[in-house]
Design a protein around this motif. Structure first.
Motif, PDB file in Angstrom:
ATOM      1  N   ASP A   1      63.405  73.642   5.475  1.00  0.00           N
ATOM      2  CA  ASP A   1      63.118  72.427   6.238  1.00  0.00           C
ATOM      3  C   ASP A   1      61.747  72.452   6.922  1.00  0.00           C
ATOM      4  O   ASP A   1      61.613  72.074   8.079  1.00  0.00           O
ATOM      5  N   ASP A   2      60.724  72.919   6.209  1.00  0.00           N
ATOM      6  CA  ASP A   2      59.382  72.888   6.778  1.00  0.00           C
ATOM      7  C   ASP A   2      58.453  71.932   6.023  1.00  0.00           C
ATOM      8  O   ASP A   2      57.259  71.910   6.250  1.00  0.00           O
ATOM      9  N   THR A   3      59.045  71.142   5.132  1.00  0.00           N
ATOM     10  CA  THR A   3      58.283  70.174   4.357  1.00  0.00           C
ATOM     11  C   THR A   3      57.960  68.963   5.228  1.00  0.00           C
ATOM     12  O   THR A   3      58.790  68.510   6.012  1.00  0.00           O
ATOM     13  N   VAL A   4      56.765  68.441   5.079  1.00  0.00           N
ATOM     14  CA  VAL A   4      56.349  67.244   5.811  1.00  0.00           C
ATOM     15  C   VAL A   4      56.498  66.036   4.886  1.00  0.00           C
ATOM     16  O   VAL A   4      56.068  66.068   3.738  1.00  0.00           O
ATOM     17  N   ILE A   5      57.133  64.995   5.382  1.00  0.00           N
ATOM     18  CA  ILE A   5      57.259  63.739   4.641  1.00  0.00           C
ATOM     19  C   ILE A   5      56.407  62.699   5.361  1.00  0.00           C
ATOM     20  O   ILE A   5      56.680  62.350   6.507  1.00  0.00           O
ATOM     21  N   GLU A   6      55.369  62.234   4.691  1.00  0.00           N
ATOM     22  CA  GLU A   6      54.525  61.164   5.237  1.00  0.00           C
ATOM     23  C   GLU A   6      55.122  59.835   4.791  1.00  0.00           C
ATOM     24  O   GLU A   6      55.182  59.546   3.603  1.00  0.00           O
ATOM     25  N   LEU A   7      55.587  59.044   5.754  1.00  0.00           N
ATOM     26  CA  LEU A   7      56.237  57.771   5.448  1.00  0.00           C
ATOM     27  C   LEU A   7      55.728  56.715   6.420  1.00  0.00           C
ATOM     28  O   LEU A   7      56.137  56.712   7.573  1.00  0.00           O
ATOM     29  N   PRO A   8      54.796  55.883   5.999  1.00  0.00           N
ATOM     30  CA  PRO A   8      54.220  55.775   4.663  1.00  0.00           C
ATOM     31  C   PRO A   8      53.173  56.862   4.408  1.00  0.00           C
ATOM     32  O   PRO A   8      52.670  57.491   5.332  1.00  0.00           O
ATOM     33  N   ALA A   9      52.879  57.006   3.134  1.00  0.00           N
ATOM     34  CA  ALA A   9      51.888  58.001   2.710  1.00  0.00           C
ATOM     35  C   ALA A   9      50.522  57.659   3.289  1.00  0.00           C
ATOM     36  O   ALA A   9      50.168  56.491   3.413  1.00  0.00           O
ATOM     37  N   LYS A  10      49.769  58.688   3.614  1.00  0.00           N
ATOM     38  CA  LYS A  10      48.401  58.495   4.127  1.00  0.00           C
ATOM     39  C   LYS A  10      47.431  58.596   2.954  1.00  0.00           C
ATOM     40  O   LYS A  10      46.788  59.613   2.743  1.00  0.00           O
ATOM     41  N   ILE A  11      47.392  57.515   2.192  1.00  0.00           N
ATOM     42  CA  ILE A  11      46.545  57.436   1.001  1.00  0.00           C
ATOM     43  C   ILE A  11      45.763  56.130   1.049  1.00  0.00           C
ATOM     44  O   ILE A  11      46.061  55.251   1.862  1.00  0.00           O
ATOM     45  N   SER A  12      44.796  55.993   0.169  1.00  0.00           N
ATOM     46  CA  SER A  12      43.987  54.770   0.155  1.00  0.00           C
ATOM     47  C   SER A  12      44.846  53.561  -0.212  1.00  0.00           C
ATOM     48  O   SER A  12      45.859  53.687  -0.900  1.00  0.00           O
TER      49      SER A  12
END
Length: 123
Positions: free
Chosen positions: A35-46
């Motif tokens: 449980d050390d995975t980071v979930i970016e929601l929403p993704a920090k993308i272009s």
């Protein structure tokens, strides 16, 4: 990306999330135990990549004559600007850690609305 609908009447292509594992691979240990995975929601993308992922997910769902709900996962090679289909999860999970309901909730659906919509689609 989560999708919801029936082929050409596809209603939703959700926000895009990004899974960032702290280990070399996003494996069973990383997903369920450590449980050390980071979930970016929403993704920090272009914005351009964001839209490209959403549109590609819609095209894939239509191409497979998708009905109901699925989660469509991609790999992205930043160096080559290459988007690659990883999998189409045709029966995504609905647990507390499952991406599908999290993606749809981030897209404006409540958990109850999501369940009702899936039942309406009669899949």
């Amino acid at each position: 990306v989560a999708v919801l609908g029936a082929n050409e009447s596809l209603e939703v292509s959700s926000v895009v999330s990004e899974i960032i594992p702290k280990r070399e691979f996003y494996d069973y240990q990383a997903k369920y135990i450590i449980d050390d995975t980071v979930i970016e929601l929403p993704a920090k993308i272009s914005d351009a990549l964001y839209q490209r992922i959403k549109e590609t997910a819609k095209k894939i769902f239509i191409a497979i004559d998708g009905k109901g709900f699925s989660r469509i996962d991609f790999f992205y090679d930043e160096k080559r600007d290459k988007l690659c289909l990883n999998e189409i999860n045709t029966l995504p999970g609905f647990t507390a850690i499952s991406q599908y309901p999290q993606l749809m909730c981030a897209s404006g659906y409540t958990y109850t609305e999501l369940i009702e919509k899936i039942l309406e689609l009669q899949v």
